[in-house]
Scaffold this active site. Structure first.
Site, PDB file in Angstrom:
ATOM      1  N   GLU A 289       0.825  -1.214   0.000  1.00 44.41           N
ATOM      2  CA  GLU A 289       0.000   0.000   0.000  1.00 44.41           C
ATOM      3  C   GLU A 289       0.858   1.263   0.000  1.00 44.41           C
ATOM      4  O   GLU A 289       0.516   2.259  -0.650  1.00 44.41           O
ATOM      5  CB  GLU A 289      -0.947  -0.004   1.211  1.00 44.41           C
ATOM      6  CG  GLU A 289      -1.995  -1.096   1.185  1.00 44.41           C
ATOM      7  CD  GLU A 289      -2.855  -1.051  -0.070  1.00 44.41           C
ATOM      8  OE1 GLU A 289      -3.166   0.054  -0.562  1.00 44.41           O
ATOM      9  OE2 GLU A 289      -3.205  -2.126  -0.584  1.00 44.41           O
TER      10      GLU A 289
ATOM     11  N   ASP B 119       3.858  -4.522  -5.934  1.00 48.53           N
ATOM     12  CA  ASP B 119       4.446  -5.733  -5.358  1.00 48.53           C
ATOM     13  C   ASP B 119       5.972  -5.638  -5.351  1.00 48.53           C
ATOM     14  O   ASP B 119       6.629  -5.944  -4.347  1.00 48.53           O
ATOM     15  CB  ASP B 119       4.016  -6.972  -6.142  1.00 48.53           C
ATOM     16  CG  ASP B 119       2.563  -7.349  -5.915  1.00 48.53           C
ATOM     17  OD1 ASP B 119       1.968  -6.838  -4.948  1.00 48.53           O
ATOM     18  OD2 ASP B 119       2.030  -8.151  -6.695  1.00 48.53           O
TER      19      ASP B 119
END
Length: 312
Positions: free
Chosen positions: A68, A137
């Protein structure tokens, strides 16, 4: 307040190792056992308590937070809006062309052209979304490594969520907004292999925070007591299991057993704030207000303006 303190402190530490240069203005801890986390423009990070239930160690939990933070640092939300604006004119032109085809060649041809233009727009949006997830990621895993956390934690967390929600008709919000494909899991495993292999210890404070969340969402205090008594029998030297049992006992009103357990945990690690806060919490619940105030006032001298201690 005790869990929010932990989550705040953890994010503050993790941000130092991320690419995010803006300040985190607000951490929102959401009372929900569902798995979800989000980051919004302006430095807002939201975390469901369910994330602590799912992440079995600090590395798995941190992988979602790092992901995030990567969305924030790479301005994915703002870039998404810019991409939508850029795609608006071509999409409108395609729709107008489809209407023209329909008027010239008939309804079926117009509907086919309109469906094709909508499919193309959706495909483009999905491609951008997958690209942003892959980027988050990759950058998130770098953040884990920089913070001294296990990069393999991301792949383990993906595996865990995939197994837990494989057969559910409605997956949690996090998996709806962050589609978990086999390729994404494989990419995470492959990328993690690029980092040096070593042993990573879990965080004692994360384990305690997780115990607190587990007791909080237990079906009943009595059920939690039964569960953690078994944990203590199986792991008599585990301070986390003892902490979970003490929390469950206090919630069940068994103060005569909970307070001495909290006292022993506090004595074993007097500087561990989660032990301090729990001890004060149990003393208050047992009506031992003077002892609780003495403990808290002494601790506030060592930790001035500490939010959970001040609230207690």
């Amino acid at each position: 307040p005790i869990l929010k303190y932990y989550v705040n402190r953890h994010i503050t530490d993790l941000v130092q190792h991320s690419q995010l240069r803006d300040k985190i203005l607000e951490v929102v801890l959401i009372d929900s056992p569902a798995v979800n986390a989000f980051a919004a423009p302006g430095g807002v990070v939201g975390i469901n308590l369910g994330l602590l239930l799912t992440g079995e160690d600090v590395h798995e939990y941190s992988s979602v937070i790092a992901h995030e933070l990567a969305h924030l640092s790479q301005r994915h939300f703002a870039r998404g809006i810019e991409e939508q604006r850029e795609a608006m004119l071509p999409t409108m032109a395609s729709m107008i062309a489809a209407i023209a085809i329909g008027m010239a060649a008939g309804g079926d041809a117009g509907m086919a052209a309109m469906s094709a233009s909508q499919a193309a727009a959706q495909s483009s949006q999905l491609r951008y979304s997958r690209s942003r997830e892959t980027e988050a990621d990759r950058i998130g895993m770098n953040t884990l490594a920089e913070a001294g956390l296990d990069p393999q934690g991301m792949a383990r967390m993906f595996d865990r969520m995939g197994r837990a929600y494989r057969y559910t008709s409605k997956p949690p919000e996090f998996l709806l907004t962050h589609p978990l494909t086999e390729r994404r899991v494989a990419d995470a495993k492959t990328q993690a292999m690029e980092y040096p292999t070593r042993t990573y210890a879990d965080s004692p404070d994360y384990t305690l925070a997780r115990m607190r969340a587990m007791v909080y969402y237990a079906d009943s205090p009595e059920g939690a007591v039964k569960r953690f008594r078994k944990e203590v029998r199986n792991n008599p030297d585990s301070s986390a299991a003892q902490y979970g049992l003490a929390l469950a006992l206090s919630r069940a009103g068994e103060h005569e057993e909970a307070v001495p357990m909290a006292d022993a945990l506090f004595a074993s690690a007097p500087n561990r704030l989660l032990f301090v806060a729990a001890y004060a919490e149990f003393l208050t619940a047992a009506g031992e207000y003077d002892q609780a105030l003495t403990l808290l006032e002494r601790q506030l001298l060592l930790n001035p303006d500490n939010p959970p201690l001040a609230m207690l």
